[in-house]
Design a protein around this motif. Structure first.
Motif, PDB file in Angstrom:
ATOM      1  N   ILE A 654       4.345 -11.626 -14.100  1.00  0.00           N
ATOM      2  CA  ILE A 654       3.100 -11.177 -13.445  1.00  0.00           C
ATOM      3  C   ILE A 654       2.124 -10.812 -14.552  1.00  0.00           C
ATOM      4  N   ASP A 655       0.994 -11.525 -14.616  1.00  0.00           N
ATOM      5  CA  ASP A 655       0.008 -11.289 -15.669  1.00  0.00           C
ATOM      6  C   ASP A 655      -0.697  -9.960 -15.472  1.00  0.00           C
ATOM      7  N   SER A 656      -1.414  -9.541 -16.505  1.00  0.00           N
ATOM      8  CA  SER A 656      -2.148  -8.273 -16.439  1.00  0.00           C
ATOM      9  C   SER A 656      -3.289  -8.321 -15.427  1.00  0.00           C
ATOM     10  N   ASN A 657      -3.717  -9.547 -15.012  1.00  0.00           N
ATOM     11  CA  ASN A 657      -4.774  -9.664 -14.004  1.00  0.00           C
ATOM     12  C   ASN A 657      -4.211  -9.830 -12.593  1.00  0.00           C
ATOM     13  N   ASP A 777      -4.594   2.808 -11.815  1.00  0.00           N
ATOM     14  CA  ASP A 777      -3.301   3.353 -11.366  1.00  0.00           C
ATOM     15  C   ASP A 777      -2.785   2.620 -10.145  1.00  0.00           C
ATOM     16  N   TYR A 778      -3.660   2.374  -9.156  1.00  0.00           N
ATOM     17  CA  TYR A 778      -3.221   1.690  -7.943  1.00  0.00           C
ATOM     18  C   TYR A 778      -2.885   0.234  -8.225  1.00  0.00           C
ATOM     19  N   PHE A 779      -3.638  -0.391  -9.159  1.00  0.00           N
ATOM     20  CA  PHE A 779      -3.347  -1.785  -9.518  1.00  0.00           C
ATOM     21  C   PHE A 779      -1.943  -1.889 -10.141  1.00  0.00           C
ATOM     22  N   ARG A 780      -1.632  -0.915 -11.035  1.00  0.00           N
ATOM     23  CA  ARG A 780      -0.315  -0.920 -11.651  1.00  0.00           C
ATOM     24  C   ARG A 780       0.781  -0.706 -10.608  1.00  0.00           C
ATOM     25  N   ASP A 781       0.533   0.194  -9.644  1.00  0.00           N
ATOM     26  CA  ASP A 781       1.513   0.412  -8.573  1.00  0.00           C
ATOM     27  C   ASP A 781       1.729  -0.865  -7.766  1.00  0.00           C
ATOM     28  N   ALA A 782       0.637  -1.592  -7.530  1.00  0.00           N
ATOM     29  CA  ALA A 782       0.725  -2.826  -6.748  1.00  0.00           C
ATOM     30  C   ALA A 782       1.555  -3.878  -7.462  1.00  0.00           C
ATOM     31  N   ASP A 784       3.760  -3.369  -9.798  1.00  0.00           N
ATOM     32  CA  ASP A 784       5.150  -2.904  -9.854  1.00  0.00           C
ATOM     33  C   ASP A 784       5.878  -3.190  -8.546  1.00  0.00           C
ATOM     34  N   PHE A 785       5.186  -2.999  -7.424  1.00  0.00           N
ATOM     35  CA  PHE A 785       5.793  -3.258  -6.116  1.00  0.00           C
ATOM     36  C   PHE A 785       6.134  -4.746  -5.969  1.00  0.00           C
ATOM     37  N   ILE A 786       5.191  -5.600  -6.379  1.00  0.00           N
ATOM     38  CA  ILE A 786       5.429  -7.043  -6.279  1.00  0.00           C
ATOM     39  C   ILE A 786       6.587  -7.455  -7.194  1.00  0.00           C
ATOM     40  N   ALA A 787       6.628  -6.857  -8.397  1.00  0.00           N
ATOM     41  CA  ALA A 787       7.714  -7.176  -9.332  1.00  0.00           C
ATOM     42  C   ALA A 787       9.067  -6.793  -8.750  1.00  0.00           C
ATOM     43  N   ASP A 788       9.149  -5.607  -8.139  1.00  0.00           N
ATOM     44  CA  ASP A 788      10.413  -5.179  -7.538  1.00  0.00           C
ATOM     45  C   ASP A 788      10.845  -6.111  -6.401  1.00  0.00           C
ATOM     46  N   ALA A 789       9.858  -6.591  -5.633  1.00  0.00           N
ATOM     47  CA  ALA A 789      10.171  -7.428  -4.483  1.00  0.00           C
ATOM     48  C   ALA A 789      10.567  -8.844  -4.877  1.00  0.00           C
ATOM     49  N   THR A 790      10.198  -9.262  -6.098  1.00  0.00           N
ATOM     50  CA  THR A 790      10.432 -10.668  -6.475  1.00  0.00           C
ATOM     51  C   THR A 790      11.396 -10.850  -7.632  1.00  0.00           C
ATOM     52  N   ASP A 832       4.126  -7.117   3.259  1.00  0.00           N
ATOM     53  CA  ASP A 832       4.724  -5.863   2.776  1.00  0.00           C
ATOM     54  C   ASP A 832       3.822  -5.167   1.772  1.00  0.00           C
ATOM     55  N   VAL A 833       3.138  -5.935   0.944  1.00  0.00           N
ATOM     56  CA  VAL A 833       2.236  -5.342  -0.046  1.00  0.00           C
ATOM     57  C   VAL A 833       1.118  -4.579   0.654  1.00  0.00           C
ATOM     58  N   VAL A 834       0.515  -5.193   1.713  1.00  0.00           N
ATOM     59  CA  VAL A 834      -0.565  -4.539   2.478  1.00  0.00           C
ATOM     60  C   VAL A 834      -0.017  -3.345   3.248  1.00  0.00           C
ATOM     61  N   ALA A 835       1.162  -3.526   3.872  1.00  0.00           N
ATOM     62  CA  ALA A 835       1.734  -2.467   4.705  1.00  0.00           C
ATOM     63  C   ALA A 835       2.051  -1.210   3.912  1.00  0.00           C
ATOM     64  N   ASN A 836       2.314  -1.346   2.616  1.00  0.00           N
ATOM     65  CA  ASN A 836       2.629  -0.178   1.784  1.00  0.00           C
ATOM     66  C   ASN A 836       1.420   0.368   1.041  1.00  0.00           C
ATOM     67  N   GLY A 837       0.231  -0.153   1.388  1.00  0.00           N
ATOM     68  CA  GLY A 837      -0.997   0.379   0.804  1.00  0.00           C
ATOM     69  C   GLY A 837      -1.279  -0.082  -0.600  1.00  0.00           C
ATOM     70  N   TYR A 838      -0.674  -1.210  -1.002  1.00  0.00           N
ATOM     71  CA  TYR A 838      -0.886  -1.686  -2.364  1.00  0.00           C
ATOM     72  C   TYR A 838      -1.886  -2.840  -2.429  1.00  0.00           C
ATOM     73  N   ALA A 839      -2.459  -3.243  -1.269  1.00  0.00           N
ATOM     74  CA  ALA A 839      -3.489  -4.285  -1.248  1.00  0.00           C
ATOM     75  C   ALA A 839      -4.258  -4.152   0.065  1.00  0.00           C
ATOM     76  N   MET A 840      -5.439  -4.815   0.114  1.00  0.00           N
ATOM     77  CA  MET A 840      -6.255  -4.796   1.326  1.00  0.00           C
ATOM     78  C   MET A 840      -6.576  -6.232   1.726  1.00  0.00           C
ATOM     79  N   VAL A 841      -7.048  -6.387   2.971  1.00  0.00           N
ATOM     80  CA  VAL A 841      -7.541  -7.684   3.424  1.00  0.00           C
ATOM     81  C   VAL A 841      -8.970  -7.826   2.907  1.00  0.00           C
ATOM     82  N   PRO A 842      -9.290  -8.881   2.165  1.00  0.00           N
ATOM     83  CA  PRO A 842     -10.632  -8.990   1.584  1.00  0.00           C
ATOM     84  C   PRO A 842     -11.713  -9.079   2.672  1.00  0.00           C
ATOM     85  N   LYS A 843     -12.839  -8.421   2.415  1.00  0.00           N
ATOM     86  CA  LYS A 843     -13.972  -8.463   3.350  1.00  0.00           C
ATOM     87  C   LYS A 843     -14.595  -9.856   3.346  1.00  0.00           C
ATOM     88  N   LYS A 844     -14.687 -10.419   2.111  1.00  0.00           N
ATOM     89  CA  LYS A 844     -15.293 -11.738   1.976  1.00  0.00           C
ATOM     90  C   LYS A 844     -14.184 -12.756   1.786  1.00  0.00           C
TER      91      LYS A 844
END
Length: 884
Positions: A654-657, A777-782, A784-790, A832-844
């Motif tokens: 998972i890249d830094s971006n 901080d929230y980006f890093r949490d997100a 980390d969550f994806i890394a744990d899941a994959t 799961d990422v959205v449900a745990n508050g680590y991402a949102m549905v984009p407006k655009k």
């Protein structure tokens, strides 16, 4: 007329009495007392005052020297001669002792004498006595003549004296290795005890058995050894190095004459043998004694007259350890492939019959297995043990690995004890004394089996004992990748017993995707063709080796089906490559290693190896033609049923971006695994360690040494720091990047590893329909969550859209282990990422996300987003951040 004779002074009984020997016959002894004088006597119940000093004065003048004696008279009752004597240097006795004050003239001396000569001698003696008395010499000093003598070693604190050297006097020689010695502990205190000469054992002399009263004859050369010591040490001053106490309570010490240790001289003359029990007391000094003994053996002196020199061995041989039988016995394979059993010289592992040692047997064996299995060692044969009842003939040897003496290491760490050899046993380790010293140190430090703690050896539960136990263990092992283990036993070419220490279980392992021919179970039984060869290969490459396993399933009898890796290389592939197993295509495809195994099988066929020694290529071509129509039909049917683009993938980085790097599982990853095995072998060869010829350029493909594991991988240069000579590289097959010095880069100009041969396997991807937070901080949490899941999981990816311009795939990820084949987006990792508050549905939304097919997906996502906001999860911790 007075009778004269010449003699040698053997010893002195008191200040007025000598023990003499004949110059021509040392065994002929006589006692001679000095006439007209008397001195104090040494007595067992207590010495008279000045008795020792008086005797010591006469001893210092006479012992070991020739003397001329004149007999004046003989006492009939005792037969003892009395008279006067003269030394070679002219010293007159008893005149010299009277003058020094150590003898008194008897009051009745000369009363009945008429000889003018004798009366004149008496006048001289009385004049000398008067002078000594007036000057307060010797006995006339009046006080201070009492010396306390102890006869029991228990009367002193030996630990206070151990290792020290004290002055001593040899009072009596009982045998070549036993003397009665007076130790001068202080000026007024002496200790007179039996001393065993350290480091040697001499033959016994004639002695009377106290229990039976019978006389036991001397052993051969026993009397010669005693006489040898008497001539050199009796009543001589020696230095006594106090070393220890024997189990019988006798003092063990080195007796040092001005010319050296008496032990050295006895050994060199073949009058004694080395005593192994004293080795630890002498330490490094034992080497000199061994050398002296070898000199006597080479010359076949006395005790060694029948010595047969040990036949020169074959020197040191390079071998490979193929099996560890126990902590003191191994099997080694020679360069010709022959296997032989070796016992380690002079050491013995924990004994099954010893309650204090038996619990450490497995732990000691495991210690040796880790040190030696599969390693190149040097074997120096020290001797051979003939076959006896219950034991085969075997060589005993010293084994070294990378210059480290393994026999010694086992003793140092407390996993072996040292064998006490018979005195005539020459089949022993050349560093035997070092082994004994190491054992004492291990005991003191309570190492290994000398520890007072319980053994740490593991007990393994047999998970293959029943199908029920296997099913329970399968749920644990199937979720793990590359589980470390130990191959405990090879049952056949493709069937093994595996120990898994971290789970404390042992399993029967069956290789997935292959079938090896059955090996004979006993010497009289016939197995299938090449079954024994397959088993032999398994034993050579796998037995007792550390391994890694991947478990896929269990069979109907509780065997675990999976992959076995030795040194990170699939053993199933090795077995197939050697033509000693066939690929079972259905099982191989189910296990995911079909491409690799089929390629290996093709290679074996072309090489006419093993099972394929008479392979006919035309038969395979006919089979392929028959199978082709059926395969085409099946593929078209599958394509019709599949509405979306689903592929099995693994997330490698998972890249830094927030972008993912994924690999598609299939032909590419199988080919990559094959290539990386070859790539690894290529770079392990020192001939291929060529550095870059020129500074690397951005975009250039190189081989890069990954800092985390020290292995080489394909990479592409992203940027350069020419001043620091450092490049940032991206590993093209895995997607991760790091900065490396140019010294960790090599050219990737080999055609077999080029990107034209196999393109980079890392694909750029992002999760569809979601937007990661921008706050750090929230980006890093997100992420980390994806890394744990994959991490480490095989996933199914729905390729929702592929942006060819950006080279980016938009994917939805599903965990196939937790979802069914009818999974919807609601079961995805994206959700799961959205449900745990680590991402949102984009407006655009992007253009492809606004289609009708996406409406249901977006609706579900927004529902779980609302729940996450309500529960203040993740980035919604402090409320709705989109309201700002």
């Amino acid at each position: 007329m007075a009778k004269q004779f010449f003699a040698n002074v053997k010893s002195v009984l008191s200040g007025d009495t000598l023990v003499l020997t004949s110059p021509t016959n040392p065994n002929a002894e006589r006692t001679f007392s000095l006439a007209f004088v008397s001195g104090p006597h040494l007595r067992r119940e207590g010495d008279e005052p000045f008795a020792f000093q008086s005797r010591d004065y006469l001893r210092g003048l006479t012992v070991g020297k020739p003397i001329q004696c004149t007999i004046l008279y003989t006492v009939p009752s005792s037969g003892r001669d009395y008279g006067y004597a003269q030394l070679k240097d002219g010293t007159q006795l008893p005149n010299e002792l009277v003058k020094a004050g150590w003898l008194k003239v008897r009051e009745d001396a000369g009363r009945k004498e008429e000889s003018e000569e004798i009366l004149e001698r008496l006048d001289t003696l009385r004049n000398l006595e008067s002078e000594a008395k007036s000057e307060g010499k010797g006995l006339w000093a009046g006080t201070g003549g009492v010396i306390e003598v102890q006869n029991d070693i228990g009367s002193i604190d030996f630990n206070q004296w151990k290792g020290k050297t004290v002055e001593g006097l040899v009072e009596r020689v009982l045998s070549g290795d036993r003397c009665l010695v007076r130790l001068k502990m202080s000026e007024k205190s002496h200790l007179q005890v039996m001393v065993l000469v350290a480091g040697i054992r001499a033959p016994s002399t004639e002695r009377v058995n106290q229990s039976t009263g019978q006389t036991q004859a001397a052993e051969e050369f026993g009397n010669e050894a005693r006489q040898f010591v008497e001539q050199r040490l009796l009543q001589r001053n020696v230095k006594v190095e106090l070393l220890g106490i024997s189990p019988q309570g006798q003092l063990i010490a080195s007796l040092i004459h001005p010319r050296g240790s008496i032990a050295d001289f006895l050994l060199a003359d073949g009058l004694a043998r080395c005593n192994d029990f004293h080795s630890t007391l002498l330490g490094s000094k034992m080497a000199a004694l061994r050398a002296a003994e070898k000199t006597a053996q080479a010359s076949k002196l006395r005790l060694h007259k029948d010595h047969v020199a040990k036949a020169g061995g074959g020197g040191t041989s390079d071998m490979i350890v193929s099996k560890v039988m126990s902590s003191d016995t191994i099997f080694v394979r020679t360069k010709t492939g022959d296997e032989k059993r070796i016992s380690l010289s002079s050491v013995r592992g924990p004994r099954a019959g010893e309650p204090s040692e038996a619990p450490f047997r497995d732990e000691a064996k495991e210690y040796l297995r880790k040190r030696l299995i599969g390693k190149h060692v040097k074997v120096s044969v020290d001797g051979s043990k003939p076959a006896t009842e219950g034991f085969e003939a075997r060589d005993v040897a010293t084994v070294t690995e990378k210059g480290k003496n393994i026999n010694l290491a086992l003793v140092q760490d407390g996993w072996c004890s040292v064998i006490r050899h018979r005195k005539d046993d020459t089949d022993r380790a050349p560093n035997y004394d070092e082994l004994l010293a190491a054992q004492e140190e291990a005991k003191e430090q309570k190492k290994g089996m000398w520890s007072d703690k319980a053994s740490k050896a593991k007990t393994y539960m047999d998970a293959s004992e029943s199908v029920q136990k296997a099913k329970i263990q399968l749920s644990t092992l199937s979720r793990q990748k590359k589980v470390p283990g130990i191959v405990d036993f090879c049952k056949a070419g493709s069937r093994f017993t595996i120990l898994i220490p971290r789970e404390s279980v042992k399993i029967t392992m069956v290789l997935a995707g292959v079938r090896a021919p059955r090996a004979p179970r006993s010497s009289g039984e016939k197995g299938e063709p090449f079954g024994q060869e397959a088993l032999d290969l398994a034993n050579r490459r796998c037995n007792q080796r550390d391994c890694e396993i991947d478990v896929h399933d269990i069979d109907k009898v509780g065997g675990f089906i999976g992959d076995l890796y030795i040194n990170r290389e699939s053993f199933a592939k090795i077995l197939v490559e050697e033509g000693l197993a066939q690929v079972h295509q259905y099982s191989a495809e189910k296990a995911g290693n079909a491409i690799e195994l089929l390629a290996a099988e093709k290679k074996a066929k072309e090489g006419r190896k093993g099972l394929w020694h008479d392979w006919d290529p035309s038969q395979d071509e006919q089979d392929e033609e028959e199978a082709a129509p059926a395969e085409t039909s099946a593929e078209s049917e599958a394509t019709d049923k599949k509405a979306s683009d689903y592929r099995e993938v693994v997330v490698t980085n998972i890249d830094s971006n927030g972008k993912l790097k994924i690999q598609e599982i299939g032909k590419g990853t199988s080919a990559l695994e094959i290539m990386m095995n070859e790539f690894k072998k290529f770079h392990l060869d020192s001939k291929n360690s060529k550095p870059l010829g020129n500074p690397p350029k951005a975009g250039e493909y190189v081989a890069a040494k990954f800092s985390a594991d020290g292995q080489w991988y394909r990479a592409r240069v992203r940027s350069n720091d020419r001043n620091a000579k450092v490049s940032e590289v991206v590993y093209i097959d895995y997607g991760n990047s790091e900065q490396l010095p140019w010294s960790s880069l090599r050219p990737l100009d080999q055609p077999q590893f080029a990107v034209q041969k196999l393109k980079g396997q890392a694909i750029d991807a992002v999760l569809s329909f979601i937007q990661l937070p921008t706050a750090t901080d929230y980006f890093r949490d997100a992420t980390d969550f994806i890394a744990d899941a994959t991490d480490g999981r095989t996933l199914v990816a729905s390729f929702d859209f592929i942006d060819t311009k950006e080279g980016l795939s938009y994917i939805t990820l599903f965990d196939e282990n937790s979802s069914s084949s009818s999974s919807t987006f609601a079961d995805s990792i994206n959700k799961d990422v959205v449900a745990n508050g680590y991402a949102m549905v984009p407006k655009k939304l992007k253009a492809w996300e606004r289609g009708r097919a996406s409406e249901e997906v977006l609706k579900k996502l927004r529902e779980v987003e609302v729940e996450a906001k309500a529960n203040r999860l993740g980035m919604w911790q402090y409320g709705d951040i989109t309201e700002d």
